[in-house]
Scaffold this active site. Structure first.
Site, PDB file in Angstrom:
ATOM      1  CE  LYS A  28      57.863   5.934  -7.004  1.00  0.00           C
ATOM      2  NZ  LYS A  28      59.300   5.462  -6.943  1.00  0.00           N
ATOM      3  CB  THR A  29      61.867   6.718  -2.834  1.00  0.00           C
ATOM      4  OG1 THR A  29      62.042   6.690  -4.500  1.00  0.00           O
ATOM      5  CG2 THR A  29      63.237   5.835  -2.514  1.00  0.00           C
ATOM      6  CG  ASP A 214      59.793   1.758  -6.297  1.00  0.00           C
ATOM      7  OD1 ASP A 214      58.490   2.399  -6.353  1.00  0.00           O
ATOM      8  OD2 ASP A 214      60.714   2.361  -6.313  1.00  0.00           O
ATOM      9  CD  GLU A 215      58.645   3.640 -10.386  1.00  0.00           C
ATOM     10  OE1 GLU A 215      57.560   3.566 -10.926  1.00  0.00           O
ATOM     11  OE2 GLU A 215      59.439   4.621 -10.183  1.00  0.00           O
ATOM     12  CD  GLN A 245      55.109   8.995 -12.212  1.00  0.00           C
ATOM     13  OE1 GLN A 245      56.136   9.291 -12.470  1.00  0.00           O
ATOM     14  NE2 GLN A 245      54.617   9.020 -10.733  1.00  0.00           N
ATOM     15  NE  ARG A 579      59.364  12.927 -14.016  1.00  0.00           N
ATOM     16  CZ  ARG A 579      59.069  12.080 -13.000  1.00  0.00           C
ATOM     17  NH1 ARG A 579      59.668  11.564 -12.195  1.00  0.00           N
ATOM     18  NH2 ARG A 579      57.414  12.036 -12.663  1.00  0.00           N
TER      19      ARG A 579
END
Length: 638
Positions: A28-29, A214-215, A245, A579
């Site tokens: 994503k980043t 983002d997010e 998430q 994670r």
């Protein structure tokens, strides 16, 4: 471009609304940074781009990646997009148009403790009686919830309960009188600024033409409202997120903003990033088994080209001490086989669970870092020096003034402080001659510091303050505690060296107040990391231990009566599981000390959602049964 097909399509779709549903570990980043770099390389003016995220660390990482992609070694103040948190972006707007919002001087940002201190004064003003921090905190929580929920933007102050209104109004009045702004008002003031001033809205819309958020699943209503107002003209808004998430509803985050994005922005192009680059397929399939039980979610299935990897270990121990002992033994076993301490993270649902792990680390002399706290900036000596700096920057900040007026001790008692508060700090009436002189001398000292602040760097100013008030003597350097506190003061002065003069003090105070708990995390620190499941989002580790996967803890006892909260608890476990890069351990205890007494909790109902073929059970306590209400698999041998 070093991107897969879906990532590349998302990067190249630069015009109009775009939704990127990015699964855990799907790059994503990377996609977001490539998108910003591509916009700039395509001729888009960098200053017209705004990239927003929710943590300072994520913003810092994005900046570094974009600079590498653009071939830059150093970021200049000009010709670079705005990359930062929602609060940092909104604060920049508030500061730019502070006078339009009614502020009359330098702004001070109040954190939760500052707001609680001010609320105590509010209660005394409204009720005529003093109040405890607990009562003040409860009132502040109610006010904060209303602000973050965002209904006030549409319905106005009519939604505020009658019994809360006097405190709300007095609190807002006192904030403005001190040129102070709390975290909630940073966003609300920015929305109010853009919503009610058409000239400013048009100016900002023409200035900021491309938004990358983002997010996105973590936005609350005021944050989303600000973005909608600024992006509505050019409609170049790109939302990146994953509803699976979404774990911050307690902050009023609303993941339905992601689910209804296409309705809000007609013509949206949607891209799904489903290839995972982080975890083994076993970890992905196990976490999918958990999250697939949720009703309200997007449809996707993560896959990876990584190996299948080891099975998921589910371990039940006798109590929390045995749980911590087993995890520590397992970590030391990994170290013996070539792993590093920094490869390992221990995750837990509640902060109180960290105690036993911290104690065991100290007993065994094992290095660890506890992430998600502000321990350094919450230390008394650090808060004292920062309070001095805040009063120098903003003379109206009487919350900070009341903290330091008798630090070090000057013979100014609580009665004198209460009299000054009653007089709004602008009159010495009611004070004895001696008290009035002492207060005047202190004000002269502050005036001297303010003069020095015009030419001194921030570090020079802090060092001068500490020396002038003989703060080292106050900390008692002959005692070990005093030596440690003075070392912390020196550390703060060292941190401040990167700030120069002029606007340096304002930037230093702003950065300190916008500091987040996760900013303290250090990768490759050769320490075990301890942190809550809420704090770990955005990070990854080769080896993950999730402790306390049992009823009353995960899911939390307050969530089981609400289907919506239960789904969020499931998302929380999903975040923790994803994670893990290579190995994942889920532990629970037969007996656990909770709220001062031992309780016997069944293993979490979420464990039965993990396909049995993916798990390895280890029983360190007793034969385990899951009650019928938790699913078909009634009996598990751990």
């Amino acid at each position: 471009m070093d991107l897969n097909d879906q990532q590349k399509q998302a990067v190249l779709a630069t015009k109009g609304p775009v939704l990127i549903v990015a699964g855990a570990g799907s790059g994503k980043t990377k996609t977001l940074t490539y998108r910003v770099a591509y916009l700039i390389s395509s001729g888009v003016t960098p200053e017209s781009i705004v990239a927003l995220t929710f943590t300072n660390k994520a913003a810092g990482e994005m900046k570094q990646r974009i600079m590498r992609l653009l071939g830059r070694k150093k970021q200049g103040n000009e010709n670079f997009p705005f990359i930062g948190t929602f609060h940092k972006f909104a604060l920049s707007l508030v500061k730019q148009y502070a006078k339009r919002l009614g502020y009359t001087g330098p702004l001070t940002i109040y954190d939760e403790s500052d707001s609680v201190s001010l609320m105590r004064q509010v209660i005394k003003t409204v009720d005529g009686d003093s109040a405890t921090d607990k009562i003040a905190f409860r009132l502040m929580h109610q006010i904060s919830y209303i602000k973050n929920k965002g209904d006030i933007l549409e319905k106005g102050e009519g939604i505020i309960q009658d019994n809360l209104k006097p405190y709300w109004n007095a609190y807002e009045t006192m904030l403005r009188a001190r040129n102070a702004i709390d975290f909630d008002n940073i966003i609300l003031d920015a929305v109010n600024l853009v919503q009610t001033n058409m000239d400013i809205r048009e100016r900002l819309q023409n200035r900021f033409r491309y938004f990358c958020i983002d997010e996105f699943q973590d936005t609350n209503t005021p944050q989303y409202a600000l973005m909608k107002l600024l992006a509505e003209k050019h409609k170049n808004i790109c939302a990146v997120g994953d509803d699976w998430q979404s774990i911050y509803s307690f902050r009023c985050a609303d993941f339905t903003h992601l689910l209804k994005f296409e309705r809000d922005w007609p013509g949206t192009r949607v891209f799904f990033l489903e290839q995972n680059y982080r975890s083994t397929q076993t970890i992905l399939d196990a976490s999918h088994g958990v999250i697939s039980q949720n009703v309200f979610r997007t449809q996707k299935k993560l896959f990876t080209r990584n190996p299948d990897g080891d099975l998921i270990s589910i371990v039940r121990l006798q109590d929390e001490r045995a749980e911590a002992f087993w995890i520590m033994e397992k970590i030391q076993e990994k170290i013996a086989h070539g792993k590093n301490l920094s490869d390992c993270v221990i995750l837990f649902r509640t902060n109180v669970q960290s105690r036993v792990f911290e104690e065991l680390c100290m007993e065994r002399n094992v290095a660890y870092q506890l992430v998600g706290t502000f321990r350094f900036y919450q230390r008394r000596e650090i808060q004292d020096l920062i309070a001095y700096a805040r009063v120098i920057h903003n003379p109206l900040d009487t919350v900070s003034l009341s903290r330091i007026i008798n630090v070090p001790r000057r013979g100014i008692g609580q009665t004198t402080i209460e009299t000054l508060e009653k007089n709004n700090w602008d009159s010495y009436s009611g004070l004895s001659v001696k008290a009035a002189k002492t207060v005047k001398d202190f004000q002269k000292l502050l005036d001297t510091f303010r003069t020095l602040a015009k030419t001194y760097s921030v570090s020079e100013l802090l060092e001068t303050i500490a020396t002038s008030i003989k703060y080292r003597d106050y900390l008692d350097p002959d005692m070990n505690e005093g030596k440690e506190r003075w070392e912390n003061v020196q550390e703060l002065i060292g941190i401040a060296k990167e700030y120069g003069t002029t606007s340096g003090l304002a930037r230093f105070l702003e950065n300190v107040q916008l500091m987040q708990g996760t900013d303290s995390y250090e990768a490759n620190s050769q320490r075990i990391t301890l942190m809550t499941l809420h704090s770990v989002k955005g990070l990854e580790f080769p080896i993950v231990f999730i402790a306390g996967v049992e009823e009353r803890i995960l899911p939390h006892e307050r969530s089981v009566s609400s289907p919506e909260q239960l789904e969020e608890e499931r998302r929380l476990l999903y975040v923790g599981m994803t994670r893990a890069k290579q190995e994942l351990y889920l532990t629970c205890a037969h007996n656990r000390l909770l709220h001062g007494e031992y309780a016997t909790n069944p293993p979490s109902r979420f464990l039965r959602d993990i396909p049995e073929r993916l798990t390895h059970f280890v029983d360190q306590s007793i034969h385990l049964r899951l009650s019928d209400e938790y699913g078909e698999r009634n009996t598990i041998y751990l």
